[in-house]
Design a protein around this motif. Structure first.
Motif, PDB file in Angstrom:
ATOM      1  N   ILE B 102       0.846  -1.207   0.000  1.00 35.18           N
ATOM      2  CA  ILE B 102       0.000   0.000   0.000  1.00 35.18           C
ATOM      3  C   ILE B 102       0.876   1.250   0.000  1.00 35.18           C
ATOM      4  O   ILE B 102       0.700   2.138  -0.834  1.00 35.18           O
ATOM      5  CB  ILE B 102      -0.923   0.008   1.238  1.00 35.18           C
ATOM      6  CG1 ILE B 102      -1.746  -1.286   1.285  1.00 35.18           C
ATOM      7  CG2 ILE B 102      -1.819   1.247   1.244  1.00 35.18           C
ATOM      8  CD1 ILE B 102      -2.634  -1.508   0.065  1.00 35.18           C
ATOM      9  N   PHE B 103       1.805   1.288   0.974  1.00 35.75           N
ATOM     10  CA  PHE B 103       2.735   2.415   1.011  1.00 35.75           C
ATOM     11  C   PHE B 103       4.147   1.869   1.092  1.00 35.75           C
ATOM     12  O   PHE B 103       4.439   1.086   2.001  1.00 35.75           O
ATOM     13  CB  PHE B 103       2.474   3.318   2.222  1.00 35.75           C
ATOM     14  CG  PHE B 103       3.455   4.457   2.288  1.00 35.75           C
ATOM     15  CD1 PHE B 103       3.239   5.611   1.563  1.00 35.75           C
ATOM     16  CD2 PHE B 103       4.619   4.348   3.034  1.00 35.75           C
ATOM     17  CE1 PHE B 103       4.159   6.651   1.604  1.00 35.75           C
ATOM     18  CE2 PHE B 103       5.541   5.387   3.071  1.00 35.75           C
ATOM     19  CZ  PHE B 103       5.304   6.543   2.350  1.00 35.75           C
ATOM     20  N   LEU B 107       0.699   3.838  -3.242  1.00 35.05           N
ATOM     21  CA  LEU B 107       0.674   5.297  -3.018  1.00 35.05           C
ATOM     22  C   LEU B 107       1.970   5.690  -2.327  1.00 35.05           C
ATOM     23  O   LEU B 107       2.230   5.166  -1.250  1.00 35.05           O
ATOM     24  CB  LEU B 107      -0.523   5.658  -2.133  1.00 35.05           C
ATOM     25  CG  LEU B 107      -0.711   7.123  -1.837  1.00 35.05           C
ATOM     26  CD1 LEU B 107      -1.895   7.650  -2.611  1.00 35.05           C
ATOM     27  CD2 LEU B 107      -0.898   7.375  -0.353  1.00 35.05           C
ATOM     28  N   PRO B 108       2.859   6.417  -2.902  1.00 43.58           N
ATOM     29  CA  PRO B 108       2.680   7.266  -4.074  1.00 43.58           C
ATOM     30  C   PRO B 108       3.419   6.798  -5.317  1.00 43.58           C
ATOM     31  O   PRO B 108       3.480   7.558  -6.285  1.00 43.58           O
ATOM     32  CB  PRO B 108       3.312   8.566  -3.586  1.00 43.58           C
ATOM     33  CG  PRO B 108       4.475   8.109  -2.763  1.00 43.58           C
ATOM     34  CD  PRO B 108       4.055   6.800  -2.134  1.00 43.58           C
ATOM     35  N   ALA B 111       0.192   5.274  -7.830  1.00 43.22           N
ATOM     36  CA  ALA B 111      -0.806   6.360  -7.818  1.00 43.22           C
ATOM     37  C   ALA B 111      -0.108   7.639  -7.375  1.00 43.22           C
ATOM     38  O   ALA B 111      -0.303   8.142  -6.274  1.00 43.22           O
ATOM     39  CB  ALA B 111      -1.955   6.009  -6.888  1.00 43.22           C
ATOM     40  N   SER B 112       0.722   8.156  -8.267  1.00 42.97           N
ATOM     41  CA  SER B 112       1.487   9.374  -7.972  1.00 42.97           C
ATOM     42  C   SER B 112       0.598  10.597  -8.212  1.00 42.97           C
ATOM     43  O   SER B 112      -0.489  10.477  -8.797  1.00 42.97           O
ATOM     44  CB  SER B 112       2.692   9.429  -8.898  1.00 42.97           C
ATOM     45  OG  SER B 112       2.232   9.490 -10.238  1.00 42.97           O
ATOM     46  N   PRO B 113       1.052  11.776  -7.795  1.00 48.69           N
ATOM     47  CA  PRO B 113       0.269  12.979  -8.102  1.00 48.69           C
ATOM     48  C   PRO B 113      -0.001  13.118  -9.592  1.00 48.69           C
ATOM     49  O   PRO B 113      -1.105  13.490 -10.000  1.00 48.69           O
ATOM     50  CB  PRO B 113       1.162  14.117  -7.582  1.00 48.69           C
ATOM     51  CG  PRO B 113       1.984  13.497  -6.504  1.00 48.69           C
ATOM     52  CD  PRO B 113       2.228  12.080  -6.943  1.00 48.69           C
ATOM     53  N   LEU B 116      -2.711  10.564 -10.648  1.00 54.08           N
ATOM     54  CA  LEU B 116      -4.051  10.917 -10.154  1.00 54.08           C
ATOM     55  C   LEU B 116      -4.591  12.162 -10.863  1.00 54.08           C
ATOM     56  O   LEU B 116      -5.775  12.209 -11.228  1.00 54.08           O
ATOM     57  CB  LEU B 116      -4.016  11.128  -8.642  1.00 54.08           C
ATOM     58  CG  LEU B 116      -3.731   9.851  -7.825  1.00 54.08           C
ATOM     59  CD1 LEU B 116      -3.534  10.180  -6.344  1.00 54.08           C
ATOM     60  CD2 LEU B 116      -4.860   8.832  -8.001  1.00 54.08           C
TER      61      LEU B 116
END
Lengths: 391, 183
Positions: B102-103, B107-108, B111-113, B116
């Motif tokens: 998950i981390f 994320l990240p 699912a980076s900025p 997203l």
């Protein structure tokens, strides 16, 4: 893991807040319906009527902070303000036709004549293209409003005066040297070319067998191909609502593919300007990041342009895909205009209700073309709003 | 080029599978397949949710899709520039165990900025289904590279990540121009 997630999300949140405060400010589009748009246009027209002097001119500028009229005048704007009153009449409200006719009479009383043409020019000296172009636009709106043919000959004279300044590539020179009786070479106007273009397209509506469309098409091509390059526009296209009026009038001719390509870029520009304006607020933070709110004379032209191009988009399949978004932007622009207009109730609380009611102010100053452009914008937005209201 | 392929390429640039492959720190431990699968699924889910909720998100923000393109473009521009600068850098974090899926994997890293922001923008313009389908392909490629321990080939991963970052800068510029030019 939890610390890592929280740190990451916190860092993202900071970035999101910065974006929100700068590029992603919410759009604010106050609600407006056809009736309130029309009422706003009528109140703007009432301001113009109250500002008319006995000889047909109008109060040019008014400062509500000092309750003064700084003076000055601009005959191009005189012709534009008068034209907007005729637009109101063309939409069915003839109540201020006498006011518009007084404004027109002032122009007729100040005609320069040469060979077989005429031009509106005050004072005598250089004849300015824009003044005559907007006079012709006004005459044509009067023709639409009344069906009266009394000014047909004058309309032809003024239109021929425009052609005296048209060049082979469809562009127009901006001045005629009245002293020496010849055009002033080398100087064009990015405003007046579109004004003249619209006038010629309207001439074709009423006099279709006289060949005005040939001249109009040349100018349409100049506007589509050359104008922005010649005028050295850094971010073309120039947001030219007069060109949009002309293209809207050409909707059934129809325009060439190049003209349509130009109309699409114009639509995009007007839409962008409305979007940016809807993110502006009347506070120091917004002014710092987004600049001050546009004056009505500016914002009105964007909505005017969109109104005309919407006519084109609902007529010509090559523009049809843009129509829904255009209607959204028109509604947003009209909503902002209506919300920023001084209502009669607000005006009654000030020292000079006659000079404030129905007007738009920027830094406490209103100029007659603020009312002109906002009037035209709201008036022509009303049918689009009505169309959107229908299920 | 089909619209879907174009969308997949944009998301490829935003997710940057080569940078994902380089994220586990040296000596390029083989992540458990289950960890990769869980991380990829979670990362994909976040991207798909962002695309599916794009309309709701924009409504809540009070922002038009055309305007959001400009904001998303700025995010992509910064992300792309950072990748060009840093290359395929290892990501610090608790990579061990399921938590690492998950981390930082979902994320990240996945699912980076950029991923997203692109999902919201393209979701609003092209539809959530198409974005989810394109993202599924790209995330699958990233997962495969992780399973194959592509991060071992550090120089190659680094180079491809930087080139992809440069492509992301170009995508970002296009998105910004598109947002400015739109109605």
């Amino acid at each position: 893991m939890r610390r890592g997630v929280l740190f990451t999300l916190s860092a993202w949140m900071v970035g999101a807040v910065v974006l929100r405060a700068t590029l992603l400010m919410p759009h604010q589009c106050p609600a407006v319906d056809p009736a309130s748009a029309l009422l706003g246009a009528q109140q703007a027209a009432a301001w113009i009527a109250a500002a008319q002097e006995p000889e047909g001119t109008y109060v040019y500028e008014y400062n509500r902070a000092t309750d003064t009229e700084p003076g000055g005048y601009n005959i191009v704007r005189h012709a534009g303000v008068t034209m907007s009153l005729y637009q109101l009449a063309a939409a069915g409200d003839h109540s201020l036709l006498p006011v518009a006719d007084r404004g027109m009479q002032y122009m007729i009383d100040n005609l320069y004549r040469h060979d077989d043409w005429a031009a509106f020019s005050v004072p005598m000296g250089n004849v300015q293209l824009g003044a005559s172009a907007l006079m012709l636009d006004g005459l044509m709106q009067r023709r639409i409003a009344t069906g009266d043919t009394r000014y047909d000959s004058l309309s032809r004279e003024v239109a021929r005066g425009l052609l005296a300044l048209q060049q082979p590539d469809g562009s127009f020179l901006n001045f005629w040297d009245a002293v020496n009786g010849r055009p002033v070479p080398g100087e064009r106007s990015k405003y007046a070319t579109g004004e003249a273009f619209w006038g010629l397209t309207l001439m074709h509506r009423f006099f279709p067998d006289e060949g005005w469309d040939v001249y109009a098409r040349k100018t349409a091509d100049y506007l589509s191909f050359e104008r922005d390059r010649y005028e050295e526009q850094k971010f073309p296209p120039w947001a030219d609502q007069w060109a949009a009026y002309g293209l809207g009038e050409m909707a059934t001719w129809p325009p060439s593919d190049t003209n349509i390509a130009y109309a699409r870029t114009l639509t995009e520009r007007f839409g962008f300007l409305v979007r940016v304006e809807s993110q502006r607020r009347d506070n120091w933070f917004s002014k710092l990041l987004h600049g001050r709110q546009a004056r009505a004379a500016g914002m009105g032209t964007w909505v005017e342009g969109l109104n005309s191009l919407y006519t084109l988009a609902t007529t010509d399949p090559r523009m049809a895909d843009m129509a829904p978004k255009m209607a959204e932007r028109i509604e947003c622009g009209a909503g902002m205009l209506a919300a920023r207009q001084v209502s009669p109730q607000q005006a009654a609380r000030g020292p000079n209700p006659q000079r404030t009611s129905g007007a738009w102010f920027t830094n406490d100053v209103t100029r007659m073309d603020d009312q002109q452009h906002a009037l035209s914008a709201l008036l022509n937005a009303a049918p689009t709003l009505e169309h959107r209201d229908k299920p | 080029m089909t619209d879907f392929l174009q969308l997949a390429l944009y998301l490829f640039a935003a997710i940057n599978p080569a940078a994902v492959a380089a994220a586990p720190p040296p000596p390029h431990r083989a992540l458990l397949r289950s960890t990769v699968a869980l991380g990829a699924a979670a990362g994909f889910a976040l991207i798909a949710i962002a695309a599916a909720c794009s309309g709701t998100i924009l409504d809540a923000l009070g922002v038009e899709p055309e305007t959001f393109r400009v904001g998303a473009g700025v995010v992509l521009l910064v992300s792309g520039a950072l990748t060009v600068w840093q290359g395929g850098a290892a990501h610090r974090g608790p990579w061990d165990g399921r938590g690492g899926a998950i981390f930082p994997l979902a994320l990240p890293v996945i699912a980076s900025p950029a991923a997203l922001a692109a999902a919201i923008s393209y979701g609003a313009d092209d539809g959530a289904g198409r974005v989810a389908a394109a993202a599924a392909v790209v995330v699958a490629v990233a997962g495969l590279l992780l399973i194959l321990r592509a991060g071992r080939y550090q120089a190659a991963c680094d180079g491809v990540a930087r080139v992809t970052g440069a492509a992301l800068v170009a995508v970002a510029a296009g998105l910004i121009v598109d947002g400015v030019r739109a109605i």
